[in-house]
Design an enzyme around this catalytic site. Structure first.
Site, mmCIF file in Angstrom:
data_model
loop_
_atom_site.group_PDB
_atom_site.id
_atom_site.type_symbol
_atom_site.label_atom_id
_atom_site.label_comp_id
_atom_site.label_asym_id
_atom_site.label_seq_id
_atom_site.Cartn_x
_atom_site.Cartn_y
_atom_site.Cartn_z
ATOM 1 N N SER A 246 -3.299 -7.249 8.362
ATOM 2 C CA SER A 246 -4.363 -7.277 6.911
ATOM 3 C C SER A 246 -3.242 -8.233 6.082
ATOM 4 C CB SER A 246 -4.835 -6.325 6.367
ATOM 5 O OG SER A 246 -5.740 -6.557 5.321
ATOM 6 N N TYR A 247 -3.127 -7.616 4.764
ATOM 7 C CA TYR A 247 -2.205 -8.057 3.764
ATOM 8 C C TYR A 247 -0.702 -8.039 4.382
ATOM 9 C CZ TYR A 247 -0.275 -9.089 -0.556
ATOM 10 O OH TYR A 247 0.505 -9.600 -1.822
ATOM 11 N N TYR B 13 0.878 -1.221 0.036
ATOM 12 C CA TYR B 13 0.115 0.006 -0.028
ATOM 13 C C TYR B 13 0.676 1.186 0.008
ATOM 14 C CZ TYR B 13 -3.477 -3.422 1.491
ATOM 15 O OH TYR B 13 -4.195 -4.561 1.384
ATOM 16 N N ASP C 63 -14.117 -7.423 12.754
ATOM 17 C CA ASP C 63 -13.076 -7.581 11.551
ATOM 18 C C ASP C 63 -13.454 -8.600 10.546
ATOM 19 O OD1 ASP C 63 -10.532 -6.999 10.474
ATOM 20 O OD2 ASP C 63 -10.037 -8.834 11.151
ATOM 21 N N HIS D 224 -12.023 -3.853 10.990
ATOM 22 C CA HIS D 224 -10.737 -3.973 10.178
ATOM 23 C C HIS D 224 -10.156 -2.498 9.943
ATOM 24 C CE1 HIS D 224 -8.085 -6.181 7.660
ATOM 25 N NE2 HIS D 224 -7.849 -5.292 6.967
ATOM 26 N N TRP E 266 -11.301 -3.662 -2.993
ATOM 27 C CA TRP E 266 -9.731 -4.026 -2.949
ATOM 28 C C TRP E 266 -8.948 -3.767 -4.253
ATOM 29 C CZ3 TRP E 266 -5.849 -7.424 -3.688
ATOM 30 C CH2 TRP E 266 -4.683 -7.363 -3.234
#
Length: 592
Positions: free
Chosen positions: A118-119, A47, A264, A298, A166
């Site tokens: 997350s990722y 990101y 989440d 999240h 996303w």
């Protein structure tokens, strides 16, 4: 160079690291200035290392002042790093190579920890499965282990809301990189304008696109390479092996501190990652893994969450009025990377937030050993064709009762309102009042009388729903709700099951249902922790859609994504002696 209390901090930008195939990935490095060697904290994200999200979870300047080298790296094919963007495919190998590179930097003492959400929680697990020798601890926050349980699908239904949002947002950097060398900047401007226009229209128009197989964010295209290329759910397991750590936990040798949120999108898997490590860890260190669960959505860890204020102590800035999230992570790394005896090993492995009571509590295991699994059965008001507000919920098993009915029309689906979401701004995550959708005739509502005493529900939750449908394939959605004395209907957790995939989790191939035949559908609502206070009511909502969070089942039985037209499904919910539909709640005894 930044002068702060503690260490002075030096920052090196765009530091190159060469991967095994020659690809160069770049990172920003924050480190104590001057001579010395320090443990490394590494995060790898797609990101943008130079954007605020790169430092949102753990402030690298603050942590470098405390005696750590902090490395924030762009993953392959993103922003300043080389290579092609192919979501999640290279994170294991690149993670291993980056850990080993970081351990050999001249200011590194050879010990590495990883952090991220997350990722970039997944990039930790991916690296850990490769067992890089220098990696000694990790803090994966709100991330998955099974991509078919929250990333791409849930209960067989497509996670449309998350996947589309996303995919489209990731396309911005794809375009920036593609047009970087163009002499005519208008080409980039036109491409960005179109993509951003589509992103802005996603919530009001894009999600409703038909057929889904032609919806650009869900297929491989030249703007946003998709992380899955087809809509065949049965085939996804093979296609997404690179996205999963299912069955690979035994390769992880280091202690992990998993952090989750009740609202989440990866709640279940974050808890499962902890549970598996705690129970099946192959090293003593791995079995020291810990878990923290807040009332969070999240990435949303500050009050309010959704519409509710859970109190100052619920905020990540002041957890339990004792510590902030950055310091909590640093405390973990201090122990495992610096061998600081700070008492963390002797503390309870779990800290969870009990909503309703709005307090934190330490626990020893998951699920809680003292929880009493209690069936709350669905009952109608005593006649057929009941609608919203008519049903009751009690611990008394049904005998002879007429079923309840509703019509599910995918052309007019129940709109998503709150919950575990990662979607466009029109759809906010967390707790929201459900009364506006509970008035619809395609939602059945089952409520207890006002509670005479407090009832705490903490643990995994499932709904066992007996139902028939007029369609060869359809969906059923179940939601647990806390009804406040003023009528406010607070959603706690929910789940979905696609009829044709009702037994997919048990390894069976998908199969259409026989119209009119009764089936038992087990709907996984994941988990929650909530104190239903005296005077409140426990409620279960039953319906067949939550759109656009999950894609609409067209009720035709055709392969996913093929339909541009719908048909109505006449749904019948059974609750009698032979078909005892119920929700299974883990009740914590009052004396506990």
């Amino acid at each position: 160079m930044t002068q702060q209390a503690g260490h002075q901090v030096a920052i090196d930008f765009d530091v190159p690291a060469q991967m095994r195939d020659g690809t160069i990935l770049r990172a920003n490095v924050y480190r104590p200035a001057g001579e010395g060697k320090w443990p490394v904290l590494l995060t790898r994200l797609p990101y943008g290392k130079d954007l605020p999200i790169g430092s949102s979870l753990l402030d690298p300047l603050q942590v470098a002042r405390r005696g750590y080298v902090v490395i924030v790296q762009d993953t392959r094919g993103r922003f300043t790093s080389g290579g092609e963007w192919n979501p999640m495919r290279f994170e294991a190998e690149d993670g291993y190579d980056t850990v080993e590179w970081a351990s050999k930097l001249h200011y590194s003492n050879g010990i590495v920890g990883m952090f991220g959400i997350s990722y970039f929680g997944f990039t930790q697990w991916a690296a850990m499965t490769q067992q890089p020798p220098a990696l000694k601890a990790a803090v994966p926050v709100q991330t998955w282990n099974d991509p078919l349980n929250g990333v791409t699908f849930r209960g067989g239904a497509l996670e449309l809301g998350t996947a589309a949002q996303w995919q489209m947002s990731m396309g911005i950097d794809v375009l920036m990189r593609r047009y970087r060398g163009e002499a005519d900047p208008r080409k980039l401007g036109a491409a960005l304008y179109q993509l951003i226009h589509d992103i802005d229209a996603l919530g009001t128009q894009g999600y409703a696109s038909l057929p889904l197989s032609e919806f650009a964010p869900l297929k491989r295209n030249d703007v946003s390479p998709a992380f899955f290329d087809a809509f065949e759910y049965e085939m996804q397991r093979e296609r997404v092996e690179y996205m999963t750590i299912l069955g690979q936990h035994e390769k992880v040798m280091v202690p992990t501190f998993s952090i989750a949120g009740w609202y989440d999108i990866f709640l279940k898997d974050t808890i499962e990652n902890f549970r598996i490590m705690r129970e099946q860890g192959t090293t003593p260190e791995a079995r020291q893994s810990k878990l923290l669960v807040g009332p969070w959505s999240h990435g949303g860890m500050m009050n309010p969450i959704g519409e509710l204020n859970f109190g100052m102590g619920a905020s990540a800035a002041f957890i339990d009025l004792k510590i902030d999230l950055v310091s909590l992570q640093v405390r973990w790394f201090d122990h495992y990377l610096k061998q600081v005896e700070n008492g963390i090993e002797s503390e309870a492995p779990i800290k969870l937030f009990v909503m309703g009571a709005n307090t934190w509590r330490d626990e020893q295991e998951w699920p809680l050993a003292r929880a009493v699994e209690t069936r709350y059965y669905l009952h109608s008001a005593g006649h057929a064709n009941t609608f919203a507000g008519d049903g009751t919920l009690s611990t008394t098993a049904p005998e002879s009762e007429e079923p309840d009915n509703y019509i599910y029309d995918p052309a007019n689906p129940v709109p998503t309102r709150g919950g575990a979401l990662l979607m466009t701004p029109e759809y906010r995550s967390g707790p929201y009042d459900q009364r506006s959708i509970e008035q619809r005739e395609d939602i059945l509502v089952y409520s207890t009388p006002e509670l005479e005493q407090d009832v705490e529900v903490t643990g995994p939750i499932t709904v066992h729903l007996w139902a028939t449908s007029s369609a060869p394939d359809t969906d059923f959605v179940a939601r647990l709700v806390d009804v406040h004395p003023d009528g406010y209907a607070q959603n706690l957790t929910d789940g979905i099951i696609r009829a044709r995939h009702r037994n997919f989790a048990q390894g069976e191939a998908s199969s259409l249902i026989e119209p009119g035949k009764a089936y038992e559908y087990v709907i996984d609502l994941w988990a929650t922790s909530n104190l239903f206070k005296q005077g409140h009511r426990i409620r279960v909502d039953i319906t067949s859609s939550s759109f656009p969070r999950w894609d609409r089942n067209p009720n035709t039985g055709q392969p996913l994504g093929n339909d541009a037209e719908f048909q109505e499904a006449h749904q019948t919910i059974l609750h009698d002696a032979e078909h005892p539909s119920h929700i299974l709640l883990p009740i914590i005894p009052v004396s506990a």
